[in-house]
Design a protein around this motif. Sequence first.
Motif, mmCIF file in Angstrom:
data_model
loop_
_atom_site.group_PDB
_atom_site.id
_atom_site.type_symbol
_atom_site.label_atom_id
_atom_site.label_comp_id
_atom_site.label_asym_id
_atom_site.label_seq_id
_atom_site.Cartn_x
_atom_site.Cartn_y
_atom_site.Cartn_z
ATOM 1 N N MET A 1 50.620 14.985 87.628
ATOM 2 C CA MET A 1 51.979 15.151 87.980
ATOM 3 C C MET A 1 52.826 15.752 86.878
ATOM 4 S SD MET A 1 54.138 14.892 90.434
ATOM 5 C CE MET A 1 55.809 14.347 91.027
ATOM 6 N N ILE A 2 53.576 16.890 87.006
ATOM 7 C CA ILE A 2 54.440 17.211 86.328
ATOM 8 C C ILE A 2 55.986 16.633 86.087
ATOM 9 C CG2 ILE A 2 55.838 19.463 85.680
ATOM 10 C CD1 ILE A 2 53.609 21.174 87.112
ATOM 11 N N TYR A 3 56.159 16.318 84.889
ATOM 12 C CA TYR A 3 57.377 15.454 84.939
ATOM 13 C C TYR A 3 58.486 16.380 83.923
ATOM 14 C CZ TYR A 3 55.081 11.676 86.428
ATOM 15 O OH TYR A 3 54.352 10.475 87.256
ATOM 16 N N THR A 4 59.631 16.737 84.091
ATOM 17 C CA THR A 4 60.515 17.323 83.247
ATOM 18 C C THR A 4 61.570 16.307 82.934
ATOM 19 O OG1 THR A 4 62.259 17.875 85.229
ATOM 20 C CG2 THR A 4 60.196 19.514 84.538
ATOM 21 N N LEU A 5 61.901 16.453 81.496
ATOM 22 C CA LEU A 5 62.987 15.614 80.812
ATOM 23 C C LEU A 5 64.288 16.175 80.423
ATOM 24 C CD1 LEU A 5 63.652 12.961 79.639
ATOM 25 C CD2 LEU A 5 62.304 13.390 77.592
ATOM 26 N N THR A 6 65.093 15.841 80.743
ATOM 27 C CA THR A 6 66.517 16.359 80.422
ATOM 28 C C THR A 6 67.428 15.210 79.976
ATOM 29 O OG1 THR A 6 66.376 17.966 82.340
ATOM 30 C CG2 THR A 6 68.281 17.813 81.006
ATOM 31 N N LEU A 7 67.474 15.129 78.348
ATOM 32 C CA LEU A 7 68.120 14.156 77.995
ATOM 33 C C LEU A 7 69.563 14.013 78.062
ATOM 34 C CD1 LEU A 7 66.147 14.232 74.449
ATOM 35 C CD2 LEU A 7 65.729 12.477 76.241
ATOM 36 N N ASN A 8 70.305 15.396 78.223
ATOM 37 C CA ASN A 8 71.686 15.312 78.343
ATOM 38 C C ASN A 8 72.115 16.120 79.535
ATOM 39 O OD1 ASN A 8 74.414 14.782 77.820
ATOM 40 N ND2 ASN A 8 74.295 16.163 76.046
ATOM 41 N N PRO A 9 71.844 15.783 80.685
ATOM 42 C CA PRO A 9 72.138 16.705 81.943
ATOM 43 C C PRO A 9 73.543 16.681 82.290
ATOM 44 C CG PRO A 9 71.282 14.610 82.682
ATOM 45 C CD PRO A 9 70.988 14.547 81.168
ATOM 46 N N SER A 10 73.647 17.516 83.242
ATOM 47 C CA SER A 10 75.337 17.924 83.482
ATOM 48 C C SER A 10 75.363 18.291 84.783
ATOM 49 C CB SER A 10 75.733 19.175 82.252
ATOM 50 O OG SER A 10 74.909 20.312 82.915
ATOM 51 N N VAL A 11 76.721 18.419 85.377
ATOM 52 C CA VAL A 11 76.775 19.149 86.313
ATOM 53 C C VAL A 11 77.568 20.240 85.903
ATOM 54 C CG1 VAL A 11 78.509 19.117 88.511
ATOM 55 C CG2 VAL A 11 77.371 17.318 87.800
ATOM 56 N N ASP A 12 77.290 21.644 86.362
ATOM 57 C CA ASP A 12 77.910 22.744 85.828
ATOM 58 C C ASP A 12 78.914 23.316 86.966
ATOM 59 O OD1 ASP A 12 76.071 22.668 83.359
ATOM 60 O OD2 ASP A 12 74.606 24.293 84.211
ATOM 61 N N TYR A 13 79.855 23.334 86.440
ATOM 62 C CA TYR A 13 80.898 23.866 87.398
ATOM 63 C C TYR A 13 81.333 25.333 87.132
ATOM 64 C CZ TYR A 13 85.537 23.627 89.736
ATOM 65 O OH TYR A 13 86.423 23.993 90.400
ATOM 66 N N ILE A 14 81.190 26.261 87.870
ATOM 67 C CA ILE A 14 81.294 27.396 87.476
ATOM 68 C C ILE A 14 82.539 28.332 88.409
ATOM 69 C CG2 ILE A 14 79.892 29.678 87.812
ATOM 70 C CD1 ILE A 14 77.356 28.082 87.676
ATOM 71 N N VAL A 15 83.357 28.706 87.440
ATOM 72 C CA VAL A 15 84.602 29.194 88.174
ATOM 73 C C VAL A 15 84.743 30.626 87.651
ATOM 74 C CG1 VAL A 15 87.183 28.600 87.933
ATOM 75 C CG2 VAL A 15 85.511 26.888 87.645
ATOM 76 N N LYS A 16 84.942 31.343 88.947
ATOM 77 C CA LYS A 16 84.904 32.880 88.743
ATOM 78 C C LYS A 16 86.642 33.169 88.762
ATOM 79 C CE LYS A 16 83.427 37.165 90.364
ATOM 80 N NZ LYS A 16 82.709 37.949 91.537
ATOM 81 N N LEU A 17 86.931 34.014 87.957
ATOM 82 C CA LEU A 17 88.267 34.424 87.982
ATOM 83 C C LEU A 17 88.320 36.198 88.177
ATOM 84 C CD1 LEU A 17 88.654 31.699 86.436
ATOM 85 C CD2 LEU A 17 90.718 32.869 85.832
ATOM 86 N N ASP A 18 89.010 36.840 89.142
ATOM 87 C CA ASP A 18 89.044 37.993 89.207
ATOM 88 C C ASP A 18 89.662 38.890 87.732
ATOM 89 O OD1 ASP A 18 87.751 38.138 91.531
ATOM 90 O OD2 ASP A 18 89.374 38.090 92.888
ATOM 91 N N ASN A 19 90.649 38.075 87.480
ATOM 92 C CA ASN A 19 91.345 38.773 86.381
ATOM 93 C C ASN A 19 91.114 38.126 85.127
ATOM 94 O OD1 ASN A 19 93.100 40.482 88.040
ATOM 95 N ND2 ASN A 19 94.325 38.737 88.840
ATOM 96 N N THR A 20 91.468 38.558 84.005
ATOM 97 C CA THR A 20 91.245 38.026 82.432
ATOM 98 C C THR A 20 92.110 36.496 82.631
ATOM 99 O OG1 THR A 20 91.115 40.339 81.738
ATOM 100 C CG2 THR A 20 91.696 38.217 80.115
ATOM 101 N N ILE A 21 91.480 35.828 81.867
ATOM 102 C CA ILE A 21 91.905 34.301 81.728
ATOM 103 C C ILE A 21 93.502 34.431 80.982
ATOM 104 C CG2 ILE A 21 90.558 33.762 80.053
ATOM 105 C CD1 ILE A 21 90.760 30.725 81.304
ATOM 106 N N HIS A 22 94.501 33.842 81.337
ATOM 107 C CA HIS A 22 95.658 33.833 80.239
ATOM 108 C C HIS A 22 95.828 32.267 79.904
ATOM 109 C CE1 HIS A 22 96.425 38.057 81.722
ATOM 110 N NE2 HIS A 22 96.171 37.506 82.954
ATOM 111 N N ILE A 23 95.486 32.195 78.564
ATOM 112 C CA ILE A 23 95.912 30.948 77.836
ATOM 113 C C ILE A 23 97.322 30.565 77.924
ATOM 114 C CG2 ILE A 23 95.339 29.557 75.801
ATOM 115 C CD1 ILE A 23 92.794 30.715 77.130
ATOM 116 N N GLY A 24 97.358 29.288 78.316
ATOM 117 C CA GLY A 24 98.822 28.722 78.256
ATOM 118 C C GLY A 24 99.425 28.956 79.651
ATOM 119 N N GLU A 25 98.737 29.620 80.557
ATOM 120 C CA GLU A 25 99.399 29.958 81.848
ATOM 121 C C GLU A 25 98.499 29.456 83.091
ATOM 122 O OE1 GLU A 25 100.539 34.084 82.434
ATOM 123 O OE2 GLU A 25 100.980 34.285 80.374
#
Length: 308
Positions: A1-25
């Motif tokens: 059997m093949i086992y894979t180990l991820t010690l620090n898994p995550s939920v990857d939340y991918i957010v797409k913006l059509d425009n450049t991100i504006h910090i503070g807005e």
Amino acid sequence: MIYTLTLNPSVDYIVKLDNTIHIGELNRSSSETKFPGGKGINVSRVLNNIGIKSKALGFVGGFTGAYIEKYLRNEGIETNFVQIDEDTRINVKLKTGQETEINAKGPALSIEHYEELKEIVRSLTDEDVLVIAGSIPATLPKTTYEELAEICSNNGTAFMVDAEGDLLMKVLPYKPFLIKPNHHELGDLFGTTLSTIEEVIPYARKLIDKGAKNVIVSLAGDGAVFVNEHTVFTSTVPKGEVKSSVGAGDSMVAGFLAKYTVSKNIQGSFQYSVAAGSATAFSLDLCTKELIEELLSQVEISETSSKI
């Protein structure tokens, strides 16, 4: 059997913006999606896409951990995660033409959690394979990789490692079956800069001398190198539009393992590995078996002298 180990898994939340991100807005996304994240989990998902069964190990907790388990079960992937008290982390990836990542540090893990994981690894046999990939959570010992590698060595369990720096170097005496640094990571290991296949080969050979059985080094669009005690292979990579580099290295590990477990053929496994990495790079998510096989003919393998 093949086992894979991820010690620090995550939920990857991918957010797409059509425009450049504006910090503070206020910024509004054009689309969002989420996937289970973590290098070992990526390997399991690619293996599953290829039709090879594996079981995902690691630590999960809270509503995010439950999401990861449910997602993997829905894809047909078995899991045996250690349940923890805190929530599994969420990593945010902002796509605005360029990609910006915000990775959370992850939950605290106790000695009891770690011992439970080690008992799972101790139960593996010489008929199993363990893929250890990614970073070590801050609350685990810095020697975690070495301890897990030693358990595998004592069990006779073949293991693969995809990690950087000292994490990688310190497991080499335990003779990992496969390691897969990229050329930047390989250069960092030896305090140098590597940019060509010719420069990579002697340093990959040094990793063999230190204990690794097989080494794959990826050079992005410039190809890849495979080295073991007996031979050196180099490869071209397919041409295509790179949509995301996330998971490409994990896909190479999965591709090699998937083909090798069936054929035991090093050259064919290396070719499949390179095609799998490219297939993921050309996709928004991880690669499919169909795209890997479509790209295979573009991966040309050459054998060079093993005298480095």
